[in-house]
Scaffold this motif. Structure first.
Motif, PDB file in Angstrom:
ATOM      1  N   TYR A 127      46.640  40.759  45.607  1.00 31.36           N
ATOM      2  CA  TYR A 127      48.014  39.676  45.587  1.00 31.36           C
ATOM      3  C   TYR A 127      48.444  39.327  43.836  1.00 31.36           C
ATOM      4  O   TYR A 127      49.125  38.231  43.786  1.00 31.36           O
ATOM      5  N   LEU A 128      47.253  39.364  42.695  1.00 30.88           N
ATOM      6  CA  LEU A 128      47.354  38.610  41.463  1.00 30.88           C
ATOM      7  C   LEU A 128      47.615  39.834  39.888  1.00 30.88           C
ATOM      8  O   LEU A 128      48.078  39.542  39.147  1.00 30.88           O
ATOM      9  N   SER A 129      47.936  41.462  40.576  1.00 32.81           N
ATOM     10  CA  SER A 129      48.635  41.859  39.368  1.00 32.81           C
ATOM     11  C   SER A 129      48.965  41.926  38.750  1.00 32.81           C
ATOM     12  O   SER A 129      49.911  42.166  39.977  1.00 32.81           O
ATOM     13  N   VAL A 169      36.288  41.690  44.953  1.00 36.97           N
ATOM     14  CA  VAL A 169      37.254  41.166  44.111  1.00 36.97           C
ATOM     15  C   VAL A 169      38.362  41.531  42.840  1.00 36.97           C
ATOM     16  O   VAL A 169      39.637  41.126  42.969  1.00 36.97           O
ATOM     17  N   LEU A 170      37.895  42.956  42.789  1.00 34.78           N
ATOM     18  CA  LEU A 170      38.939  44.251  42.419  1.00 34.78           C
ATOM     19  C   LEU A 170      39.812  44.038  43.249  1.00 34.78           C
ATOM     20  O   LEU A 170      41.494  44.384  42.633  1.00 34.78           O
ATOM     21  N   THR A 171      40.054  44.725  44.712  1.00 32.40           N
ATOM     22  CA  THR A 171      41.090  44.769  45.132  1.00 32.40           C
ATOM     23  C   THR A 171      41.426  43.595  45.871  1.00 32.40           C
ATOM     24  O   THR A 171      43.134  43.510  45.325  1.00 32.40           O
ATOM     25  N   GLU A 172      40.773  42.534  46.043  1.00 37.10           N
ATOM     26  CA  GLU A 172      41.709  41.329  45.837  1.00 37.10           C
ATOM     27  C   GLU A 172      42.950  40.897  45.091  1.00 37.10           C
ATOM     28  O   GLU A 172      44.180  40.566  44.951  1.00 37.10           O
ATOM     29  N   TYR A 173      42.314  40.853  43.594  1.00 44.29           N
ATOM     30  CA  TYR A 173      43.436  41.305  42.480  1.00 44.29           C
ATOM     31  C   TYR A 173      44.385  41.827  42.712  1.00 44.29           C
ATOM     32  O   TYR A 173      45.600  41.528  42.025  1.00 44.29           O
ATOM     33  N   LEU A 174      44.245  43.319  42.700  1.00 45.10           N
ATOM     34  CA  LEU A 174      45.309  43.886  42.513  1.00 45.10           C
ATOM     35  C   LEU A 174      45.833  44.061  43.637  1.00 45.10           C
ATOM     36  O   LEU A 174      47.103  44.356  43.870  1.00 45.10           O
TER      37      LEU A 174
END
Length: 152
Positions: A98-100, A91-96
């Motif tokens: 694509y969304l961060s 979850v953290l990896t995907e956030y950083l």
């Protein structure tokens, strides 16, 4: 896809050995083609002082990041439930990725097996090239002559 690497051969072998029972490992060294901004979870700062009025509000955030970093660096039991253990990291990896609002290309973190430094870079095979074959999307170049198989 992502690129997983380690800072040194000892850490690479520790990581591979934890996931692969074969008595050998294929290794190669890569170098960055361009600067790559990463979130460094391998070197989380100490908590700001509660007595520093300009920084004490950061204490909770720093503690969360430190705790997450420690969780990331714990060994994962191979008990059939490991897919659940990886969920927070994914979850953290995907956030950083694509969304961060941060513009980062990866994460560094401590190895659960020997404390060395590991890297996850947000690129697949298209980001790893042979010398002389650089492309705009490439971030890593193979260091020729470093490829070899070692016994563990």
């Amino acid at each position: 896809m992502m690129f997983y690497g380690s800072e040194d051969v000892t850490t690479v072998l520790a990581e591979i050995s934890a996931h692969d029972p074969r008595p050998y490992a294929a290794l190669a060294a890569f170098e960055l083609i361009r600067p790559v901004p990463v979130v460094d979870l391998a070197a989380v700062a100490s908590d700001p002082s509660l007595f520093d009025p300009n920084r004490r509000t950061m204490t909770g955030s720093v503690e969360f990041i430190r705790s997450f970093s420690e969780d990331l660096s714990r060994p994962v039991a191979r008990d059939g439930q490991e897919h659940l253990t990886y969920v927070p990291t994914q979850v953290l990896t995907e956030y950083l990725r694509y969304l961060s609002p941060l513009s980062v290309d990866g994460i560094t973190f401590r190895s659960a097996h020997n404390g060395g430094t590991n890297y996850v870079l947000f690129t697949g095979p298209e980001g790893c090239v042979d010398p002389g074959r650089e492309t705009p999307q490439a971030i890593l170049r193979l260091q020729q002559g470093t490829e070899h198989v070692v016994e563990r």
